[in-house]
Design a protein around this motif. Structure first.
Motif, PDB file in Angstrom:
ATOM      1  N   SER A 103      -6.288 -26.728 -50.930  1.00  9.43           N
ATOM      2  CA  SER A 103      -7.058 -27.859 -50.423  1.00  9.43           C
ATOM      3  C   SER A 103      -8.557 -27.711 -50.755  1.00  9.43           C
ATOM      4  O   SER A 103      -9.091 -26.602 -50.732  1.00  9.43           O
ATOM      5  N   GLY A 104      -9.185 -28.809 -51.094  1.00  8.73           N
ATOM      6  CA  GLY A 104     -10.636 -28.797 -51.316  1.00  8.73           C
ATOM      7  C   GLY A 104     -11.068 -28.343 -52.699  1.00  8.73           C
ATOM      8  O   GLY A 104     -12.253 -28.155 -52.953  1.00  8.73           O
ATOM      9  N   THR A 110      -7.897 -34.400 -55.885  1.00  7.95           N
ATOM     10  CA  THR A 110      -8.053 -35.839 -55.658  1.00  7.95           C
ATOM     11  C   THR A 110      -9.257 -36.374 -56.434  1.00  7.95           C
ATOM     12  O   THR A 110      -9.180 -37.439 -57.060  1.00  7.95           O
ATOM     13  N   GLN A 111     -10.347 -35.615 -56.417  1.00  8.88           N
ATOM     14  CA  GLN A 111     -11.567 -36.095 -57.093  1.00  8.88           C
ATOM     15  C   GLN A 111     -11.321 -36.269 -58.596  1.00  8.88           C
ATOM     16  O   GLN A 111     -11.735 -37.275 -59.176  1.00  8.88           O
ATOM     17  N   ARG A 158     -20.895 -36.297 -55.949  1.00 11.00           N
ATOM     18  CA  ARG A 158     -20.388 -37.577 -55.436  1.00 11.00           C
ATOM     19  C   ARG A 158     -20.078 -38.559 -56.562  1.00 11.00           C
ATOM     20  O   ARG A 158     -19.157 -39.354 -56.482  1.00 11.00           O
TER      21      ARG A 158
HETATM   22  N1  LIG Z   1     -17.500 -38.186 -51.569  1.00 13.08           N
HETATM   23  C1  LIG Z   1     -17.705 -36.930 -51.957  1.00 13.08           C
HETATM   24  N2  LIG Z   1     -18.887 -36.562 -52.397  1.00 13.08           N
HETATM   25  C2  LIG Z   1     -19.139 -35.324 -52.820  1.00 13.08           C
HETATM   26  N3  LIG Z   1     -18.244 -34.368 -52.802  1.00 13.08           N
HETATM   27  C3  LIG Z   1     -17.057 -34.678 -52.360  1.00 13.08           C
HETATM   28  C4  LIG Z   1     -16.715 -35.964 -51.918  1.00 13.08           C
HETATM   29  N4  LIG Z   1     -15.453 -35.933 -51.549  1.00 13.08           N
HETATM   30  C5  LIG Z   1     -15.024 -34.697 -51.750  1.00 13.08           C
HETATM   31  N5  LIG Z   1     -15.995 -33.956 -52.229  1.00 13.08           N
HETATM   32  C6  LIG Z   1     -15.965 -32.552 -52.604  1.00 13.08           C
HETATM   33  O1  LIG Z   1     -14.880 -32.388 -53.412  1.00 13.08           O
HETATM   34  C7  LIG Z   1     -14.147 -31.283 -52.967  1.00 13.08           C
HETATM   35  C8  LIG Z   1     -12.767 -31.512 -53.392  1.00 13.08           C
HETATM   36  O2  LIG Z   1     -12.191 -32.553 -52.634  1.00 13.08           O
HETATM   37  P1  LIG Z   1     -10.767 -33.105 -53.005  1.00 13.08           P
HETATM   38  O3  LIG Z   1     -10.336 -34.000 -51.888  1.00 13.08           O
HETATM   39  O4  LIG Z   1     -10.781 -33.680 -54.375  1.00 13.08           O
HETATM   40  O5  LIG Z   1      -9.895 -31.783 -53.012  1.00 13.08           O
HETATM   41  P2  LIG Z   1      -8.333 -31.649 -53.025  1.00 13.08           P
HETATM   42  O6  LIG Z   1      -8.038 -30.480 -53.906  1.00 13.08           O
HETATM   43  O7  LIG Z   1      -7.699 -32.934 -53.403  1.00 13.08           O
HETATM   44  O8  LIG Z   1      -8.027 -31.285 -51.521  1.00 13.08           O
HETATM   45  P3  LIG Z   1      -6.836 -31.780 -50.548  1.00 13.08           P
HETATM   46  O9  LIG Z   1      -5.607 -31.064 -51.028  1.00 13.08           O
HETATM   47  O10 LIG Z   1      -7.300 -31.348 -49.206  1.00 13.08           O
HETATM   48  O11 LIG Z   1      -6.748 -33.269 -50.708  1.00 13.08           O
HETATM   49  C9  LIG Z   1     -14.405 -31.201 -51.483  1.00 13.08           C
HETATM   50  O12 LIG Z   1     -14.300 -29.905 -51.005  1.00 13.08           O
HETATM   51  C10 LIG Z   1     -15.838 -31.648 -51.398  1.00 13.08           C
HETATM   52  O13 LIG Z   1     -16.680 -30.534 -51.615  1.00 13.08           O
END
Ligand SMILES: Nc1ncnc2c1ncn2[C@@H]1O[C@H](COP(=O)(O)OP(=O)(O)OP(=O)(O)O)[C@@H](O)[C@H]1O
Length: 294
Positions: free
Chosen positions: A54-55, A59-60, A286
């Motif tokens: 996670s994190g 998703t990003q 962001r």
């Molecule tokens: N709107 C945003 N602006 C800046 N940074 C962000 C934003 N949203 C998320 N992040 C950063 O991106 C990182 C990754 O988030 P993301 O949701 O893409 O991870 P993930 O691997 O999909 O996690 P999960 O499995 O919990 O969904 C976060 O830890 C945060 O630091």
């Protein structure tokens, strides 16, 4: 060179390329460094998995792909709409909107992202079975065709539906293969890039486990992990990209005892038919996700 001679030199892959011009098409990730790591981007006609704790940015990166897929093919995009199937939280519209500021040439980019919630793994299979007509319709209509499907996240869908007993595990594998066969069929038929998101589980014993792809062990946040859903799911995807994060302590000034922490993120090719074992560091802001030159 005459026709006969060039026909002699034609390789099987050239013939396939002629039959299907989109066969080797890739979708840019929206960053030249990440594209280079991926040999041009995320491949069409194929399933690419992003796996991470996670994190890390699964998703990003997926959200950025929803935008880069809309770019014209001359800029590495697919000139296409996308379908985002999500299971865990509400669709992150605000984050997509923030990322869209890095794609100023796109007109109304949020309109070209179709979304649909998922409740279970069986529901995912039902949704996939029902979208053939949508994919066909979009191919022949005046709106941009759908060329990218993101499933966020496949691990979450399977997590609660099956117990850890032989009967459930057999049923689970059966469903993996039904889902991945359907996705592969649609990817080939409609020239889709399919991106599935998976999570990791901790490796708790001292053994290195069995080798899948380029390494036996993956590390993130100082933990030894492996991709969730095991070997049968690993066989369902064509490419696996592993994202990791590592906290690093940095002295605020030289010789200073005060430290701040900085998160460094890496993306690594865990396995892929078309890519060597390679990795690069990347940064999330962001407005965009981008790789760092090594
Ligand atoms: N709107 C945003 N602006 C800046 N940074 C962000 C934003 N949203 C998320 N992040 C950063 O991106 C990182 C990754 O988030 P993301 O949701 O893409 O991870 P993930 O691997 O999909 O996690 P999960 O499995 O919990 O969904 C976060 O830890 C945060 O630091």
């Amino acid at each position: 060179m005459d026709q006969t001679r060039s026909a002699h030199l034609m390789k099987p892959e050239d013939l396939l390329q002629r039959l299907s011009p989109t066969r080797n098409q890739k979708c840019t990730v929206g960053c030249p460094v990440l594209d280079r790591l991926l040999g041009g981007g995320v491949p069409c006609n194929s399933i690419t998995e992003l796996v991470a704790e996670s994190g890390c940015g699964k998703t990003q990166i997926s959200l950025q792909l929803l935008l880069s897929a809309q770019l014209p093919t001359a800029l590495g995009g697919l000139s296409a709409s996308s379908l985002y199937l999500y299971s865990e939280s509400p669709f992150p519209l605000r984050r997509l909107h923030q990322l869209s500021s890095s794609f100023p040439t796109l007109r109304n980019p949020l309109d070209k992202v179709l979304t649909h919630p998922l409740h279970s793994a069986h529901h995912l299979f039902d949704v996939l079975s029902q979208i053939d007509s949508l994919l066909s319709f979009r191919e022949s209509s005046s709106s941009p065709p759908i060329k990218l499907i993101v499933i966020d996240s496949v691990a979450a869908l399977f997590r609660f539906e099956f117990e850890n007993n032989p009967r459930d595990l057999k049923q689970r594998s059966g469903l993996f293969f039904r889902i991945s066969s359907k996705l592969k069929e649609q990817a080939r038929r409609f020239g889709l890039a399919v991106v599935v998101i998976n999570q990791v589980v901790d490796v708790i014993d001292d053994s290195d486990g069995f080798r899948i792809g380029n390494s036996t062990c993956l590390y993130t946040s100082e933990r030894k992990v492996c991709a969730a859903l095991g070997l049968s799911w690993a066989n369902c995807v064509n490419t696996r990209l592993f994202l990791s994060r590592h906290e690093e302590r940095i002295a605020q000034e030289v010789g200073d005892d005060c430290f701040t922490t900085q998160t460094r993120r890496f993306i690594r090719v865990a396995f892929a038919p078309h890519l060597p074992d390679s990795y690069c560091e990347f940064v999330i802001t962001r407005e965009r996700v981008f790789g760092l030159e090594s």
